[in-house]
Structure formats: C-alpha cells, structure tokens
Design an enzyme around this catalytic site. Structure first.
Site, PDB file in Angstrom:
ATOM      1  N   ASP A   6       0.837  -1.196   0.000  1.00  0.00           N
ATOM      2  CA  ASP A   6       0.000   0.000   0.000  1.00  0.00           C
ATOM      3  C   ASP A   6       0.873   1.247   0.000  1.00  0.00           C
ATOM      4  OD1 ASP A   6      -2.301  -1.586   0.220  1.00  0.00           O
ATOM      5  OD2 ASP A   6      -2.108  -1.652   2.399  1.00  0.00           O
TER       6      ASP A   6
ATOM      7  N   GLU B 125       1.213  -2.364  10.768  1.00  0.00           N
ATOM      8  CA  GLU B 125       1.091  -2.484   9.320  1.00  0.00           C
ATOM      9  C   GLU B 125       2.182  -1.694   8.610  1.00  0.00           C
ATOM     10  OE1 GLU B 125      -2.251  -1.847   5.814  1.00  0.00           O
ATOM     11  OE2 GLU B 125      -2.185  -0.471   7.512  1.00  0.00           O
ATOM     12  N   GLU B 126       2.659  -0.636   9.238  1.00  0.00           N
ATOM     13  CA  GLU B 126       3.606   0.256   8.588  1.00  0.00           C
ATOM     14  C   GLU B 126       5.058  -0.194   8.717  1.00  0.00           C
ATOM     15  OE1 GLU B 126       2.280   2.448   6.701  1.00  0.00           O
ATOM     16  OE2 GLU B 126       0.306   1.928   7.481  1.00  0.00           O
TER      17      GLU B 126
ATOM     18  N   LEU C 162      -3.461   3.662  11.061  1.00  0.00           N
ATOM     19  CA  LEU C 162      -4.426   4.507  10.360  1.00  0.00           C
ATOM     20  C   LEU C 162      -5.016   3.718   9.186  1.00  0.00           C
ATOM     21  CD1 LEU C 162      -5.392   7.336  11.070  1.00  0.00           C
ATOM     22  CD2 LEU C 162      -4.008   8.206   9.192  1.00  0.00           C
ATOM     23  N   ASP C 163      -6.089   3.017   9.470  1.00  0.00           N
ATOM     24  CA  ASP C 163      -6.775   2.229   8.450  1.00  0.00           C
ATOM     25  C   ASP C 163      -7.596   3.138   7.539  1.00  0.00           C
ATOM     26  OD1 ASP C 163      -8.073  -0.412   7.475  1.00  0.00           O
ATOM     27  OD2 ASP C 163      -9.778   0.828   8.048  1.00  0.00           O
TER      28      ASP C 163
ATOM     29  N   GLU D 160      -5.646  -6.466  11.609  1.00  0.00           N
ATOM     30  CA  GLU D 160      -6.928  -5.943  11.132  1.00  0.00           C
ATOM     31  C   GLU D 160      -8.071  -6.892  11.502  1.00  0.00           C
ATOM     32  OE1 GLU D 160      -5.977  -3.246   7.201  1.00  0.00           O
ATOM     33  OE2 GLU D 160      -5.893  -5.416   6.926  1.00  0.00           O
TER      34      GLU D 160
ATOM     35  N   ASP E 160      -2.983  -1.404  13.362  1.00  0.00           N
ATOM     36  CA  ASP E 160      -3.029  -0.678  12.090  1.00  0.00           C
ATOM     37  C   ASP E 160      -3.240   0.772  12.493  1.00  0.00           C
ATOM     38  OD1 ASP E 160      -3.484   0.484   9.663  1.00  0.00           O
ATOM     39  OD2 ASP E 160      -4.995  -0.942   8.993  1.00  0.00           O
TER      40      ASP E 160
ATOM     41  N   ASP F 105      -0.220   8.148   7.706  1.00  0.00           N
ATOM     42  CA  ASP F 105       0.124   6.777   8.107  1.00  0.00           C
ATOM     43  C   ASP F 105       1.387   6.797   8.960  1.00  0.00           C
ATOM     44  OD1 ASP F 105      -1.843   5.114   6.905  1.00  0.00           O
ATOM     45  OD2 ASP F 105      -0.863   5.308   4.969  1.00  0.00           O
TER      46      ASP F 105
END
Length: 343
Positions: free
Chosen positions: A82, A111-112, A132-133, A289, A130, A88
């Site tokens: 992504d 996630e980052e 900032l989804d 998530e 996560d 993010d």
C-alpha cells in the site's frame, strides 16, 4: 415553608444544562471494570489509556490535515504494497511513542513496519496495530480509523521477544478495539466482557461512555463489498451477492474498514473482503486488522470467518499474513458460509 424559585424569569435547575450529568469517562470506566481482566494488575488498564492518549493526538492531526502539509503520499510503500500516506507515518510514530513510553508493551506489530519492534522493556503485552486504516481516504475527507489488538506475551519477561509472542491466534487476545475518526471520534473496545463505545468530547479532551454494551443485530439488511471486483470473485461469492440483491438488501461500501464495520455493528449487516483472482488468499491482514474486529464482532453477538473457518481460530504463519474476511451479523455470516461450503 418551602419556597419555590421556579417562575417565568428563573428557569428550574432541572431544565438547565448545568444539571445534565457529564457521563462516565473512559479512565473511570476502565478503573471500575478492571477486575474483569484476567490479569488485573493495572498494566492492561494503562495500555488502554496509552492507546487512548495516542488516538487523541492522531485525531488532532486528522482534523487539521487540510490546513497543513500532512496529506498525500510520502512516495513509498509498506510491506503490504500500500502507498504510505503522510498521516500513516505520523500515526505510527504517535502510537509507537505512546506505547514505548507507557512501558506496558514489550513488542509492537504494525502495518507500517516490515518486522515487529522490540520495545526493550519488561512489558507483559504485545500490541498489533493498524495505526491509520483507510488512509487512502484522507484526501477526500472520508472517515478513517485505528485498529488494535492486545496479547499477553508467552516468553518470560526480561528475555528477547520470540516468534510465539507475535504469531498468536486471535483467540488469545485479551483486548481489542478500534478508533473511528469521523463526524465524531469514537473508541470502541472489548476485554472479553462485552463491547463498549466511547465518544470523544474535544472541549474536555476526554472520551465518555456513549454506547454501553453494544450488540450487533443478529440479522441485517446491509452488505458491504467492493463489487467493482465482482468479476474476479468465486462462484459462491457471486451467488451470495445475488442472494443479497434478491433479498433487497442495501449495498453500502465506504472503503474504510473501520467505518464499514462500525456502521454494521450498530445497524446490522455484513462486511466482506473475499479472495479474488488477484488476491487468492484475501487482502486484509489477519494479525492487525481481522483479529481485532472478529473479537469485537463475537463479543457483540456477531461472527467472523474467512468463508470456511472462524477467524479467531487461525494461527498466523507470518507477520503480514492475509485472509479473506466475512464479518458482521451472525445469520448473514452463516448464510455466506453456507454458500461457500456448498461449492
């Protein structure tokens, strides 16, 4: 003799806003319910407070995103492929900093980040997040969110973090939640004793209990799926979408996982991100998530599967493992599973 002060020129105290109760703050709620935690020694309560504090900072940045140069992509991608947005990166920094300083978390999965972060302390918990989804929606002012899971570490405190601490099934979560940054900012979480929602009051800087004991309707009339990819869905998935249309369900798809889930939690519905020809194992990430939202859904009376198996029973093999995801009202998830199983 009792005197009355109620007259045309003097409003009663009962009708005045002064007399309206301000409500229960998140901090007080956590303290009052701490004995529900499996390990009630205060660390988990502090973790939730640290997450809440970081969410307030992120909320501030989200609300002023259009005024300063923190919108748009940074020109790189995370491991999931992504495009990373500036917010993010900022959100990841804010949550990492809060959890590091809090001292209750020993490791962080984000996630980052390509790998987990050993926070180098004696914390008893592992956080998957996560930060900032739905961040691709930032530029168009659509609701976004934060998703988090909390696990107890398996290895002894004071020793290096092990794979067994990180790759735990969702059934091992001791708490999970999400923050929705929308028309109002809400924090929703569970510790395995029901689901409660708190709305942020910005003038006081506090979350207040606004949605106690949240329950997801057992049935719903909303289905949330990206039908733009329908040509690459499996035959059972296409059959379920047709079933929804035959039942005259309403299609609602925001494209922000937290926002879609939150609406269906309140109103009843199903959110699906199925396997596709492009992503045969699904696209959403299991650890940071799906596990959290599955835990919340089940605690609210809903269900979550990958189309065949309960999400919380899946043991992850890798940090960024993907899965198909069916979550929402119990009867709707079960119906989708019936069609998948019949294939």
């Amino acid at each position: 003799m009792q005197r009355s002060f109620n007259n045309a020129n003097t409003p009663s105290i009962e009708s005045s806003r002064i007399a309206v109760p301000i409500g229960t703050t998140l901090d007080r709620f956590i303290k009052n319910n701490q004995d529900q935690f499996a390990y009630a020694s205060g660390e988990l309560s502090q973790l939730l407070r640290d997450i809440a504090l970081a969410s307030k900072v992120v909320n501030r940045e989200v609300n002023k995103a259009g005024l300063i140069d923190i919108m748009g992509a940074v020109g790189s991608q995370n491991l999931a492929g992504d495009d990373q947005q500036k917010l993010d990166v900022l959100a990841n920094i804010r949550f990492t900093r809060a959890l590091t300083k809090g001292g209750e978390a020993s490791a962080l999965v984000s996630e980052e980040l390509d790998t987990f972060v050993d926070l180098n302390n004696d914390g008893k918990y592992v956080i998957a997040i996560d930060p900032l989804d739905g961040s691709s929606n930032i530029d168009v002012n659509v609701s976004i969110g934060t998703i988090f899971s909390i696990y107890r570490r398996k290895s002894p405190v004071g020793t290096p973090i092990q794979e067994e601490d990180i790759l735990q099934p969702g059934s091992e979560q001791v708490a999970a939640g999400y923050v929705l940054y929308g028309s109002s900012t809400m924090l929703v979480y569970t510790t395995g004793h029901g689901v409660n929602g708190f709305t942020y009051e910005p003038t006081l800087g506090e979350y207040f209990l606004s949605h106690p004991d949240m329950r997801m309707p057992v049935d719903g009339k909303i289905y949330s799926v990206n039908e733009g990819s329908a040509n690459s869905f499996s035959a059972p998935m296409k059959a379920y979408i047709q079933y929804c249309k035959d039942q005259r369900y309403t299609a609602r798809y925001i494209g922000s996982l937290v926002a879609d889930f939150h609406r269906n939690l309140l109103k009843g519905g199903i959110y699906i991100y199925p396997a596709t020809a492009k992503d045969p194992k699904g696209k959403l990430r299991l650890i940071y998530e799906c596990n959290a939202l599955a835990f919340i859904a089940e605690q609210a009376g809903g269900a979550a599967t990958n189309g065949h198996e309960r999400i919380l029973d899946l043991t992850p093999a890798t940090l960024h493992q993907r899965t198909a995801f069916y979550v929402g009202s119990l009867n709707m998830v079960e119906k989708a599973g019936e069609l998948e199983s019949a294939s």
